[in-house]
Structure formats: structure tokens, C-alpha cells
Design a protein around this motif. Structure first.
Motif, short mmCIF file in Angstrom:
data_model
loop_
_atom_site.label_atom_id
_atom_site.label_comp_id
_atom_site.label_asym_id
_atom_site.label_seq_id
_atom_site.Cartn_x
_atom_site.Cartn_y
_atom_site.Cartn_z
N LYS A 2 -10.30 5.35 6.85
CA LYS A 2 -11.57 5.28 5.90
C LYS A 2 -12.79 5.17 6.70
O LYS A 2 -13.85 5.69 6.09
CB LYS A 2 -11.40 4.31 4.65
CG LYS A 2 -11.65 2.78 5.26
CD LYS A 2 -11.83 1.61 4.03
CE LYS A 2 -11.92 0.36 4.62
NZ LYS A 2 -11.62 -0.71 3.75
N ALA A 55 -4.95 -2.71 10.87
CA ALA A 55 -6.41 -2.59 10.78
C ALA A 55 -7.10 -2.86 12.09
O ALA A 55 -7.89 -2.25 12.42
CB ALA A 55 -7.15 -3.31 9.41
N LYS A 65 -4.86 5.83 4.21
CA LYS A 65 -6.29 6.02 3.69
C LYS A 65 -6.85 4.97 4.03
O LYS A 65 -7.98 4.89 4.44
CB LYS A 65 -6.06 6.07 2.10
CG LYS A 65 -6.99 7.37 1.53
CD LYS A 65 -6.72 7.17 0.05
CE LYS A 65 -6.42 8.54 -0.52
NZ LYS A 65 -6.13 8.75 -2.06
N GLU A 66 -6.38 3.66 3.89
CA GLU A 66 -7.18 2.41 4.48
C GLU A 66 -7.34 2.47 5.82
O GLU A 66 -8.62 2.19 6.12
CB GLU A 66 -6.28 1.20 4.05
CG GLU A 66 -6.32 0.02 4.44
CD GLU A 66 -7.98 -0.69 3.54
OE1 GLU A 66 -8.09 -0.14 2.68
OE2 GLU A 66 -8.50 -1.52 4.29
N GLY A 121 -1.32 4.98 1.16
CA GLY A 121 -2.35 4.32 0.94
C GLY A 121 -2.91 3.55 2.17
O GLY A 121 -3.90 3.39 2.41
N LEU A 122 -1.89 3.45 3.09
CA LEU A 122 -2.05 2.74 4.40
C LEU A 122 -2.95 3.94 5.10
O LEU A 122 -3.84 3.40 5.87
CB LEU A 122 -0.71 2.37 5.10
CG LEU A 122 -0.76 1.97 6.54
CD1 LEU A 122 -1.41 0.52 6.51
CD2 LEU A 122 0.60 1.84 7.34
N LEU A 137 0.69 -1.16 0.06
CA LEU A 137 -0.06 0.06 0.04
C LEU A 137 0.97 1.45 0.00
O LEU A 137 0.58 2.34 -0.40
CB LEU A 137 -0.98 0.23 1.33
CG LEU A 137 -2.05 -0.88 1.17
CD1 LEU A 137 -2.88 -0.72 2.59
CD2 LEU A 137 -2.96 -0.37 -0.04
N ILE A 189 -1.08 -5.51 6.97
CA ILE A 189 -1.83 -4.54 6.90
C ILE A 189 -3.22 -5.00 7.78
O ILE A 189 -3.88 -4.15 8.52
CB ILE A 189 -2.43 -4.28 5.44
CG1 ILE A 189 -1.28 -3.54 4.65
CG2 ILE A 189 -3.62 -3.43 5.62
CD1 ILE A 189 -1.66 -3.42 3.37
#
Lengths: 344, 344
Positions: A20, A110, A16-17, A13-14, A9, A106
Motif C-alpha cells: 500500500k 511489514a 494489498k497491506e 489481503g496481505l 488477511l 504480519i
């Protein structure tokens, strides 16, 4: 659980992930994640801004062999919220920085952010910024919390005066005994296949260690009953250490009564099992995140109405020192044996 | 240098020792270090509060074999100040959290805080809080900066519009080339007794790497000349990466001109010596902490008056994409090859 390498990512990107599922709830959160700074609005005439920060390091503050990442995220937030409540304020925004070593995927991170999100929803706090980075070893979490105080109502450590009453919420030593139990079971499980830790009848102390809560209910009651704490802090390093902080900051002494220190029965049973001194555990255990505060003697009747708050002693003149009055009426000098990352 | 183990002071003693030379300068810093939270006053009617945070990790962001601790402390502050300036704001307060492994003494950490203190004095910022902890390995620095913005004058990344002019301060790629030189000399010195690194004629790029400055002078000029940037950010990950951030946030495209990218001659010489592509280094090097911003076409004459700021291109409609126009008039798509901790 899927396993996706974080490098797939990249940093942006990370972020954003991970962010979110977060949304902004407060009017004071003008702009959140995604620019050089977050923008906050604390321009209310009677408002002051409270800022606190905590650094949590793997191997020092937590052990992932028995702390689920989701709980860790939740706790990392709550310990900051607790500091804002301890000023008689309301936590509003946090920034979260994480350093992540290669063994985390990830999905792991998360999970951590899931816990952060749940804490934010539970306490009505907005995630507005942060930083993510690789780390050489282990997981690093640094959270800064911004909160709102009302001018003239913010409570420092320094306002305790002679004859004030000393109060503490909830009970003490439970998180510490929960930690002892987790460590005992971890050791028992080493090298044993399919080991099932035995937490039966000890769920409460486990929860106090893994998923502590901040006492906003006490802050709400203090406001409702129009109580005016003269000093306040949260119990993170142990009651002894915090009492000495208040005495030192306020230039006063204190007497607390051993038989009034609130202790849950699971804490007592665990101390018995491990052959540990119960009062020592309650006075020095730490991570309770209860509120310790002082109120003027004239508010005695009001504090009687506070739910889950106990009167444990009184503030004295400084020359009388800081002592615990034991059950047999002798006086024991209070010393800070609280948790210290540098000496363990 | 004396060597005093940190455990001799304990956490609270350490905080006292490290913060003793800091004093509060701002009216908005109501109360600093020493309570559960710092108290800030951002209640001005036209005021908004800016918050940014950065995590710096040994082995990822810095290498203490060639970065003096005092410089590291200074830089850790400046990178945060730079983020506040990049919103057209003024940094006012910081909290500093440090994780410290066993190989560091009190004197080491005092050096780090010396650098932090110098940066705070230089930029007029108050240290108001933080956290200290032991760490399992290496040094961890987490700084959060709070700044003041004026409502309606805060500049985000998202306001760039078609035909806007793109400007950048100072020059690019110097910090990156400084890092290459430091790494070359470190390698050359490995195992060599009394090795003296050769930095002659390269002092500027070394300084750009070790002791970067934030461009508050540019922010001051923007105010004086009554310039209205439509978007702004600081160049920390490399110009390419930041241009793409602005284009994405603003929903626009851009054209920048290779022959307008500002590059110092020491940067050019170093790239030549190391046989590296100079423009790639300038576009993707990172850690420049220059300001990248866009202004309406109507302010062209005003930006001509800005000292040490160069017009490097223009904003276009989004469908035209983000390209660099090379010296031979061909177009090269801009891609983010900026620094990414997770892929290196």
C-alpha cells in the motif's frame, strides 16, 4: 510490536497491506502489482532490458538472530540493484516473492517490506509484482530486478583485453569481517541474559554486512568522465572469484598487486583480533558489492579522477594465468575460495 | 539413476551442467545465463514488456512423493507462461532460481531442468538467468517470466463492462480432482509394499494436475478471429476467486450459470466417488490454468467460433453483485474459497 497472524488477511489481503505504501515512479512502469503480469515499457530505440534475480534463504544467506528484517529487505534489493549497475545499467523495477513460515506475523513481514520500500525509494526503483506464500520452514525471499541499459554501453564480463587496467571501488573484506563479528557476539550472547553485543569502533564493518549499498555513484562518474569499461561485475563472492570470472569470460590473464587491494582499517583491526589473514579475507570474503571493472590503458588519466576507485592491477595474455603479486614480489596463483552455498 | 552430490560441482559448475542443453531462440534474448544480468531487447515501437513471477515450495505447492521432478519443472514453467497469455501476450524468457536441500543429487536437479527445458522448447521460451543455492529443507523454485505484449492489445483484469459476455476455456475442477486422487492413492499406499496406485480411467485428471498446459491455442484463436477481450486472467485459484478479481478490478457484477460451467466426465466421476460436490470443486478447485475472459456483447458470433471455449455468463452492473444462477434458477452468491496457502 503487535502480533497479527498472516492467515487473518489471506494472500490477497496481505499483498494489498504490504504494497500500500509503494507508488510507481517510472514512465517504464506502465502497470504494477495486481494483475497476472506487470506491464513495462522498454520500447526506447536505444534501450535494452536487463534482468537479474537472487534467491535469499534463511539459514543459508541470513540469520535472523542478528539481522533485523528491515535491513534484510533493504539488502535483498540492493544486491539485485548492484547486478544491474555492474552491467552499466540503471535498475528500474523489481518483483518480490516471499515464502513465510508460521512464526512470522504480519508486523514482521511489514518490517521486511519497509526495508524493501526504503531501498526502492533510495535507488529510484518501482515494485511491480511478486508472489507470497506460506513456507514450511523459515523465510524465503526471491527478488527479480529489471533495469535499463543503453545499447552499445552495456558492459559484460567478457570484454577485458590484454593491457587493460583493473579497477575496484571502495574497499574489500569489510562485510565479511562484519559477519565474523556478528557471529562472535551471537555466540558470546548465547544463554546470557540481557547480553549487549560489543560493536564499539566496529560500526562500519557491521553496516557493510547488514546494510550494503550498490555503487551507482561509480556508474555515474564513469558516465560523467566518459570512461569505457571493457568488462565489469560486482564483487559478491569475493575478489578472487570475480577476477577469475572476468579472466575466463574474456579469455585473458591478470596480475593484481597485494599492496593495492583497498582495505578499511576496521577490517584490518577485526582480522587482527580474530587472528585471520587480512588479504585472504579481502580477496575471498564476499558480499562487498563493490564494482570490479577493466578499462583500456589509454583511459589511465581518466580513472585517476574517479573518486573511491583504485587501480589494482592489469589484464595480461591468457597464458600468463591469474596471479596476485605479493608485497615481497612473489606471485601467488588466484583461486576461487569465494562463498559457495553447496560446500559450507 | 546415479547419485552425485551437488557439492562436487559447486554453484557455478552446477549452473553450467544444468543449462548446457538450453539454447537461445529469440532475437529479444540478446544474452542469457553467465553474467550479472541477462540482456533483452524489447525496443520494438509497438512492444510492451510483461513480467510475472511464481514461487513454488515443497510441502506447500507440491509433494514429491507423487510429483515426478520432470513434471514439476514443466509445471513450474507453464504456470508462469499462463500468466503471460492471460495478458494476451507471448512468453519469451524465464529466469529460474532453485533452492536445493541435501537430499537432492545432481541427477535429481537435472531431471527438474529437463522438465524446464521441455516446457521452454514446447512454448518457445528462452532460459536467460537464475540463481542456485543450498536450502535448509526441501526444494524451492522461483521462476520469473518475461513476455511480449502489443501496445493497446494487452488485456488487464480491469476492463470488463456491463453486458460483456463471460467465457472460459477447457473445463474446470479436473486438476483439483486429480490432486484428490493422487492424495487418496498416496494414503492407500502408505506402508504397503509394492503398492500400485490405481489411476485406470482417470488418466486425464492426473495429467491435468501433474502436467497442466497453458492455453496459447486460445490466445492464437482470439487473434485470428479478431476478438477483443475486455478483461482476462488465468484460472489458478479457482473460477470463483478469479471472477471476483475481475468484478472487483473492473467495478462490475456478474451472473454465471451453473449448467454452463464446463466439467469433464472424469472430474464428475471422481467427485461422485469421493462424495464431493462437483460444482464446488469446479468453481473453487484451482490449478486449472484455463483462460477466463470477457468480450463485448457485439462479439457474440465470433466467440461461438472459438474452439474449446464456453460462454458461461455475463457481466452486470456492480450493484447486482456476483452470483451463480443454479439449475433450479436460484441465485448463489459467489465467494472466494480458492486455494490460500496461509489458511490451509
Amino acid at each position: 510490536m503487535n502480533e497479527t497472524e498472516i492467515s487473518t488477511l489471506g494472500e490477497f489481503g496481505l499483498i494489498k497491506e504490504l504494497t500500500k505504501n509503494f507508488s510507481l515512479k517510472h514512465k517504464s512502469s506502465v502497470m504494477g502489482v495486481g494483475d497476472d503480469c506487470a506491464i513495462l515499457d522498454y520500447s526506447g530505440e536505444d534501450t535494452e532490458t536487463l534482468v537479474t534475480t537472487d534467491l535469499l534463504l534463511e539459514g543459508i544467506h541470513f540469520d535472523l538472530t542478528y539481522v533485523p528484517l528491515r535491513h534484510l529487505g533493504y539488502k535483498a534489493c540492493v544486491v539485485n540493484f548492484s547486478d544491474v549497475y555492474a552491467m552499466n545499467g540503471v535498475p528500474k523495477q523489481i518483483t518480490v516473492s516471499v515464502g513465510i513460515s508460521k512464526r512470522f506475523t504480519i508486523e514482521h513481514i511489514a518490517e521486511l517490506y519497509d526495508g524493501i520500500r526504503i531501498a526502492c525509494e533510495e535507488y529510484g526503483v518501482d515494485l511491480v509484482g511478486g508472489d507470497t506464500s506460506a513456507s514450511v520452514t523459515g523465510l524465503i525471499i526471491s527478488i527479480t530486478c529489471v533495469g535499463e541499459g543503453v545499447k552499445g554501453k552495456t558492459v559484460k564480463r567478457s570484454g577485458a583485453r590484454d593491457t587493460d587496467l583493473i579497477c575496484v571501488s571502495g574497499n574489500l573484506g569489510a562485510a565479511y569481517m562484519g559477519l565474523q563479528l556478528l557471529e562472535r557476539e551471537r555466540e558470546a550472547g548465547q544463554g546470557v541474559e540481557d547480553f549487549q553485543p560489543d560493536f564499539a569502533g566496529k560500526e562500519y564493518i557491521i553496516e557493510r554486512q547488514l546494510k550494503p549499498e550498490a555503487r551507482r555513484d561509480v556508474i555515474a562518474q564513469i558516465a560523467e568522465l566518459d570512461i569505457h569499461p571493457t568488462s565489469m561485475m560486482d564483487v559478491s563472492d569475493g575478489l578472487s572469484s570475480e577476477l577469475l570470472h572476468i579472466c575466463q569470460s574474456s579469455g585473458v590473464g591478470c596480475r593484481v598487486y597485494e599492496d593495492r587491494i583497498p582495505i578499511d582499517y576496521q577490517t584490518a583491526i577485526m582480522a587482527e583480533e580474530l587472528n585471520m589473514n587480512l588479504v585472504t579475507a579481502a580477496m575471498n570474503g564476499g558480499e562487498d558489492y563493490e564494482l570490479l571493472f577493466t578499462v583500456p590503458l589509454t583511459e589511465h588519466d581518466k580513472i585517476e579522477q574517479l573518486k573511491d576507485v583504485k587501480l589494482i592491477g592489469r589484464i595480461t595474455k591468457p597464458e600468463l594465468g591469474a596471479y596476485m603479486v605479493t608485497r615481497d614480489d612473489s606471485e601467488l596463483e588466484i583461486r576461487a575460495q569465494g562463498w559457495n552455498a553447496f560446500t559450507e
